[in-house]
Design a protein around this motif. Structure first.
Motif, PDB file in Angstrom:
ATOM      1  N   ALA A 295       0.865  -1.260  -0.186  1.00 23.98           N
ATOM      2  CA  ALA A 295      -0.018  -0.020   0.036  1.00 23.98           C
ATOM      3  C   ALA A 295       0.980   1.419  -0.014  1.00 23.98           C
ATOM      4  O   ALA A 295       1.774   1.264   0.718  1.00 23.98           O
ATOM      5  CB  ALA A 295      -0.782   0.105   1.241  1.00 23.98           C
ATOM      6  N   PHE A 296       0.561   2.186  -0.834  1.00 26.06           N
ATOM      7  CA  PHE A 296       1.364   3.412  -0.988  1.00 26.06           C
ATOM      8  C   PHE A 296       0.511   4.723  -1.361  1.00 26.06           C
ATOM      9  O   PHE A 296      -0.459   4.251  -2.028  1.00 26.06           O
ATOM     10  CB  PHE A 296       2.599   3.205  -1.999  1.00 26.06           C
ATOM     11  N   GLY A 297       1.087   5.855  -0.908  1.00 23.07           N
ATOM     12  CA  GLY A 297       0.476   7.119  -1.218  1.00 23.07           C
ATOM     13  C   GLY A 297       1.493   7.656  -2.367  1.00 23.07           C
ATOM     14  O   GLY A 297       2.726   7.382  -2.426  1.00 23.07           O
ATOM     15  N   ALA A 298       0.893   8.158  -3.515  1.00 26.59           N
ATOM     16  CA  ALA A 298       1.677   8.722  -4.535  1.00 26.59           C
ATOM     17  C   ALA A 298       0.940   9.866  -5.157  1.00 26.59           C
ATOM     18  O   ALA A 298      -0.347   9.928  -5.121  1.00 26.59           O
ATOM     19  CB  ALA A 298       1.787   7.421  -5.678  1.00 26.59           C
TER      20      ALA A 298
ATOM     21  N   PRO B 124       1.249  19.227 -14.201  1.00 26.09           N
ATOM     22  CA  PRO B 124       0.809  19.392 -12.776  1.00 26.09           C
ATOM     23  C   PRO B 124      -0.714  18.960 -12.602  1.00 26.09           C
ATOM     24  O   PRO B 124      -1.238  19.423 -11.665  1.00 26.09           O
ATOM     25  CB  PRO B 124       1.065  21.030 -12.515  1.00 26.09           C
ATOM     26  N   SER B 125      -1.144  18.452 -13.994  1.00 22.38           N
ATOM     27  CA  SER B 125      -2.766  18.274 -13.651  1.00 22.38           C
ATOM     28  C   SER B 125      -3.178  17.090 -12.927  1.00 22.38           C
ATOM     29  O   SER B 125      -4.305  16.768 -13.031  1.00 22.38           O
ATOM     30  CB  SER B 125      -3.062  18.273 -15.260  1.00 22.38           C
ATOM     31  N   GLY B 126      -2.131  16.405 -12.591  1.00 22.67           N
ATOM     32  CA  GLY B 126      -2.523  14.930 -11.982  1.00 22.67           C
ATOM     33  C   GLY B 126      -3.026  15.218 -10.710  1.00 22.67           C
ATOM     34  O   GLY B 126      -3.395  16.404 -10.012  1.00 22.67           O
ATOM     35  N   GLY B 127      -3.078  14.163  -9.766  1.00 24.28           N
ATOM     36  CA  GLY B 127      -3.139  14.473  -8.490  1.00 24.28           C
ATOM     37  C   GLY B 127      -2.363  13.328  -7.419  1.00 24.28           C
ATOM     38  O   GLY B 127      -1.652  12.802  -7.872  1.00 24.28           O
ATOM     39  N   GLU B 128      -3.082  13.288  -6.149  1.00 22.31           N
ATOM     40  CA  GLU B 128      -2.364  12.415  -5.290  1.00 22.31           C
ATOM     41  C   GLU B 128      -3.502  11.404  -4.977  1.00 22.31           C
ATOM     42  O   GLU B 128      -4.700  11.740  -4.810  1.00 22.31           O
ATOM     43  CB  GLU B 128      -1.818  13.275  -3.910  1.00 22.31           C
TER      44      GLU B 128
ATOM     45  N   LEU C 258      -8.058   5.513  -3.469  1.00 27.78           N
ATOM     46  CA  LEU C 258      -8.895   6.947  -3.504  1.00 27.78           C
ATOM     47  C   LEU C 258      -7.882   7.850  -3.982  1.00 27.78           C
ATOM     48  O   LEU C 258      -6.671   7.548  -4.244  1.00 27.78           O
ATOM     49  CB  LEU C 258      -9.133   7.308  -1.868  1.00 27.78           C
ATOM     50  N   ALA C 259      -8.462   8.667  -4.387  1.00 32.24           N
ATOM     51  CA  ALA C 259      -7.722  10.005  -4.838  1.00 32.24           C
ATOM     52  C   ALA C 259      -8.379  11.210  -4.206  1.00 32.24           C
ATOM     53  O   ALA C 259      -9.151  11.280  -3.781  1.00 32.24           O
ATOM     54  CB  ALA C 259      -7.852  10.084  -6.359  1.00 32.24           C
ATOM     55  N   VAL C 260      -7.479  12.267  -4.403  1.00 29.48           N
ATOM     56  CA  VAL C 260      -7.869  13.580  -3.792  1.00 29.48           C
ATOM     57  C   VAL C 260      -9.197  14.103  -4.444  1.00 29.48           C
ATOM     58  O   VAL C 260      -9.455  13.767  -5.531  1.00 29.48           O
ATOM     59  CB  VAL C 260      -6.741  14.729  -4.127  1.00 29.48           C
ATOM     60  N   GLU C 261     -10.179  14.710  -3.715  1.00 30.03           N
ATOM     61  CA  GLU C 261     -11.413  14.926  -4.017  1.00 30.03           C
ATOM     62  C   GLU C 261     -12.447  13.815  -4.089  1.00 30.03           C
ATOM     63  O   GLU C 261     -13.838  13.802  -4.515  1.00 30.03           O
ATOM     64  CB  GLU C 261     -11.367  15.734  -5.467  1.00 30.03           C
ATOM     65  N   ASP C 262     -11.834  12.501  -3.940  1.00 27.37           N
ATOM     66  CA  ASP C 262     -13.239  11.472  -3.878  1.00 27.37           C
ATOM     67  C   ASP C 262     -13.716  11.797  -2.603  1.00 27.37           C
ATOM     68  O   ASP C 262     -13.251  12.078  -1.416  1.00 27.37           O
ATOM     69  CB  ASP C 262     -12.215   9.776  -3.754  1.00 27.37           C
ATOM     70  N   PRO C 263     -15.006  11.228  -2.819  1.00 28.57           N
ATOM     71  CA  PRO C 263     -16.010  11.457  -1.283  1.00 28.57           C
ATOM     72  C   PRO C 263     -15.443  10.475  -0.356  1.00 28.57           C
ATOM     73  O   PRO C 263     -15.148   9.253  -0.635  1.00 28.57           O
ATOM     74  CB  PRO C 263     -17.332  11.103  -1.942  1.00 28.57           C
ATOM     75  N   THR C 264     -15.506  10.892   0.845  1.00 26.79           N
ATOM     76  CA  THR C 264     -15.538  10.017   2.288  1.00 26.79           C
ATOM     77  C   THR C 264     -16.597   9.481   2.671  1.00 26.79           C
ATOM     78  O   THR C 264     -17.815  10.085   2.629  1.00 26.79           O
ATOM     79  CB  THR C 264     -14.661  10.624   3.199  1.00 26.79           C
ATOM     80  N   PRO C 265     -16.690   8.161   3.477  1.00 25.46           N
ATOM     81  CA  PRO C 265     -17.816   7.774   4.002  1.00 25.46           C
ATOM     82  C   PRO C 265     -18.174   8.758   5.169  1.00 25.46           C
ATOM     83  O   PRO C 265     -19.348   8.523   5.880  1.00 25.46           O
ATOM     84  CB  PRO C 265     -17.424   6.495   4.350  1.00 25.46           C
ATOM     85  N   ALA C 266     -17.459   9.796   5.591  1.00 28.77           N
ATOM     86  CA  ALA C 266     -17.695  10.408   6.716  1.00 28.77           C
ATOM     87  C   ALA C 266     -18.227  11.903   6.441  1.00 28.77           C
ATOM     88  O   ALA C 266     -18.405  12.719   7.233  1.00 28.77           O
ATOM     89  CB  ALA C 266     -16.484  10.540   7.547  1.00 28.77           C
TER      90      ALA C 266
ATOM     91  N   TYR D 247       0.221  13.470   1.462  1.00 30.52           N
ATOM     92  CA  TYR D 247       1.225  12.525   2.038  1.00 30.52           C
ATOM     93  C   TYR D 247       2.475  13.221   2.212  1.00 30.52           C
ATOM     94  O   TYR D 247       3.492  13.078   1.199  1.00 30.52           O
ATOM     95  CB  TYR D 247       1.112  11.053   1.206  1.00 30.52           C
ATOM     96  N   PHE D 248       2.802  14.191   3.245  1.00 33.81           N
ATOM     97  CA  PHE D 248       4.160  14.451   3.331  1.00 33.81           C
ATOM     98  C   PHE D 248       4.115  14.664   4.974  1.00 33.81           C
ATOM     99  O   PHE D 248       3.169  14.765   5.656  1.00 33.81           O
ATOM    100  CB  PHE D 248       4.276  15.843   2.500  1.00 33.81           C
TER     101      PHE D 248
END
Length: 394
Positions: free
Chosen positions: A21-24, A30-34, A49-57, A65-66
């Motif tokens: 499992a890794f964050g990337a 610069p149009s990609g995401g994390e 998941l990716a940035v801006e995905d909805p969360t269950p909360a 990830y820094f």
């Protein structure tokens, strides 16, 4: 299939069988995401998941990830996302923590499974009742930056038992464990440490958990002869309602509803004595055989276990047998996922080894590679009217 370029990888978590499992950050820049990803041992990559995905909360994931260090007044410091790397277990489930955007909840601890992502605990959730506080492990440093996790560490074992640290809304830092959806406090600032060695001043930089759910943690100590130490918190009891305090249906304890007689007649019931006749607490499980002789057995509900793992199941019994043919039984039966018996271990009691005094019974088991659950069975076989009391099974 969508193809993507991973151009910066952060915070890997590798399981010994090959899953990663890794964050990337993924491109093109610069149009990609994390995001957070899972690479299975067969080479397939799953986007968790990716940035801006909805969360269950509620809201969306604010993926950062820094690690940074923020210095404030009087030299105070905060580690942002320290310890927030993903944790992966044998099943491929991944435990991780992230801040949340556009939601009253500033952040949460999440669990990814093949069925999706669920919230384990969220910032602001109630802590156990004895704390009289809420969880406060994410904090906003300023209005322009995403919330950061303060002193948050966590771990998960193959049984799905989770341990984590969190500050409380009242200020102290505490250590918690979640098993079967129930949260318990293990240690907290100002709690007394064992052996009168002082109190826990806070921070738990080392946090380890074995397959049974025993927790080892490091903590400083204040303010006696030892500056710090390593402590062990035993796992919660394997057996549900092993003290028989919780009533169930038909006069039996909850979780112990199966009763049968292989011969003769008798009964079994939850006996509430107010503590007079209990080894611990106020209630026991009592088995009875009628005059003329009979056999009475009680079986617990199923309890999940890990395959190829050692467990010790303990209990206390009292009885007084009159014949060499009489016996009491304390047994552990293993089952696979289909309900087939794949293991059996047992200890017995016989005439002369007990005269209505509480004595311990212990069964050491090594689960089968196919085992997924166990049941505990207790029994009384007697040629005359007799009783067996059972208590504190764990």
């Amino acid at each position: 299939m969508t193809r993507f370029l991973i151009w910066r990888t952060r915070f890997l978590s590798v399981f010994e069988e090959g899953d990663i499992a890794f964050g990337a950050s993924f491109g093109p820049f610069p149009s990609g995401g994390e995001g957070l990803f899972l690479r299975r041992k067969d080479g397939t990559v799953v986007r968790i998941l990716a940035v801006e995905d909805p969360t269950p909360a509620g809201g969306t994931f604010n993926v950062r990830y820094f690690e940074i260090t923020f210095f404030g007044g009087l030299g105070n410091f905060v580690y942002a996302l320290r310890g927030c790397r993903p944790k992966i277990v044998k099943s491929g489930n991944v435990l991780f923590a992230l801040p949340i955007k556009d939601s009253p909840v500033s952040g949460a601890l999440f669990l990814y499974t093949p069925d999706g992502i669920k919230t384990v605990v969220a910032n602001g959730d109630p802590a156990p009742l004895e704390t009289n506080a809420n969880l406060a492990f994410f904090q906003s440093l300023n209005a322009t930056q995403p919330p950061v996790a303060r002193f948050l560490r966590y771990t998960i074992n193959d049984a799905g038992t989770i341990a984590f640290t969190s500050q409380l809304s009242t200020g102290p830092l505490a250590l918690f464990q979640i098993k079967d959806g129930k949260i318990r406090e293990l240690a907290a600032v100002a709690n007394a440490a064992p052996a009168e060695d002082g109190i826990f001043p806070g921070d738990y930089p080392v946090l380890l958990q074995n397959p049974r759910g025993d927790i080892a943690f490091q903590s400083g100590l204040c303010c006696k002869r030892f500056p710090e130490g390593i402590f062990l918190s035993p796992a919660p009891g394997l057996v549900a309602n092993g003290g028989f305090e919780l009533p169930g249906d038909n006069g039996l304890p909850a979780g112990w509803q199966i009763v049968w007689h292989e011969s003769g007649t008798g009964d079994a019931f939850r006996y509430e004595s107010g503590g007079t006749d209990a080894m611990k607490g106020t209630s026991v499980l009592r088995l009875h055989v009628d005059a003329g002789g009979a056999s009475t057995f009680v079986l617990s509900d199923e309890m999940p276990v890990l395959p190829t793992t050692s467990y010790v199941v303990n209990g206390w019994m009292r009885y007084s047998l009159r014949s060499e043919e009489d016996s009491v039984f304390f047994s552990v039966i293993q089952f696979d996922a289909a309900g087939n018996v794949v293991g059996f271990d047992e200890v017995r009691g016989v005439k002369g080894d007990n005269y209505w005094q509480w004595i311990p019974k212990r069964v050491l088991i090594r689960t089968s590679p196919a085992a997924s659950s166990i049941r505990v069975r207790v029994g009384l076989v007697s040629t005359t009217e007799s009783y067996l009391d059972v208590d504190d099974v764990r």
